[in-house]
Enzyme design. Sequence first.
Site: not given
Length: 454
Positions: A145, A238, A283, A286, A352-353, A386, A440, A445
Amino acid sequence: MTTSSDTSAPTTDALNFRSIDFRGRHLSLAELRAAVPRAQHQTMADAEQKVLDIIADVRSRGFAALGELAKKFDGVVQSHPRVPAEALTQALTDLDPKVRAALEESIKRARQFADQQRPANVDVQLGDGAVVSQNWIPVGRVGLYVPGGLAPLASSVIMNVVPAVAAGVESIALASPPQKDFGGLPHPTILAAAKLLGIDEVYAIGGAQAIVSFAYGIPGTDDELPLEPVDVVTGPGNIFVATAKRLVKGVVGIDSEAGTTEIAILADSTAQAPLVAADLISQAEHDPKAASVLVTDSAELADAVVLELSRQAAATKHSARVLEALSGPQSGVVLVDDLEQGIAVCNAYAAEHLEIMTANAPTVASRIRNAGAIFVGDFSPVSLGDYCAGSNHVLPTSGTAAFSSGLNVTTFLRAVQVINYDRAALAQVSGHIVSLSGAEDLPGHGDAVRIRFA
């Protein structure tokens, strides 16, 4: 500066960059996480119900739902969201040569970094005839995306595609919002970047509906090509895109909840206020909901940065957007006693940054545990990451960097374990298997081992 108790509403012609004072306070991790600036404009619950409605609509009505959503959110009429091949070719033909050269340089650097990220396969011999391996295998198909709302992020095409190709993914689809100004197609620069990277399956689909389409797929008809479901969905967006990715996780893999952008800067008295302000603004432009946070032990620097923000924000192209972002509850300055407390705040915020503008910046950076990406010193701004650093700018937001990673080659790989024992090797541990299966209360098994030696 205003204080954190200031409740005045932000305006588009004045800066209201709030201040939170942690000096003299000994706060726990939980208290720090609760006190750092965070967006309050839209709760995840509000977004979640809207996205759930979109999921139900797209899954039940397919392309018809996508067409109505494109008209509602993007103001375009489309018969099918697939971008024609000739539109991709034309976009690359018409691309500004300087922009093409910049994209090519960004691609080159991103490839150099991505090509070194693939982990090696491992074979471990645990005894004669007993080998356990771990093989890294690419997923079969991915959906990428690329945002295209306030800013057409052609660079995000590179950030998504390059690591997927380096991982060996064979089927790649890309979606970006339709643009009314461009005949209902994604922005031409996004199309050109896709063509430059050899991606020919591109869709004019935006927002949460793009994520849903990739996750579940859309059946075709006699007149419509299908959109096949993918194994992994990646890319920033977003709050609705981030929410959609969270809601489809489990149906498909995701990179992270890469929502509205954010920057934090840890700075001391050695930092240059004009640089700090410029990076916070970079930033903020944006999105009106972007987060810009300064963490510092220097009140003098904080005051100087606020003055610079007022000056630079007034002069920048997207001044109203920048001022709204800087004046929101998600932005502000955090005053701390010293660098130790500043590092604790940054680890709690998990940006984030994160930029480090302090004395001995590399040493300080090495002590940061939680961040999507760390930018060290005066000459490593977020803008570098970026576009042309070689690193990836699709990064976790909203504190999720405390437990998730930025987009990279391993996002598109699975670690598959291969077990290869011969008869003698199994015999060596058969008694242990029988004992554990009895402990168990799963005797079948043990029987599955015994029968091989009957």
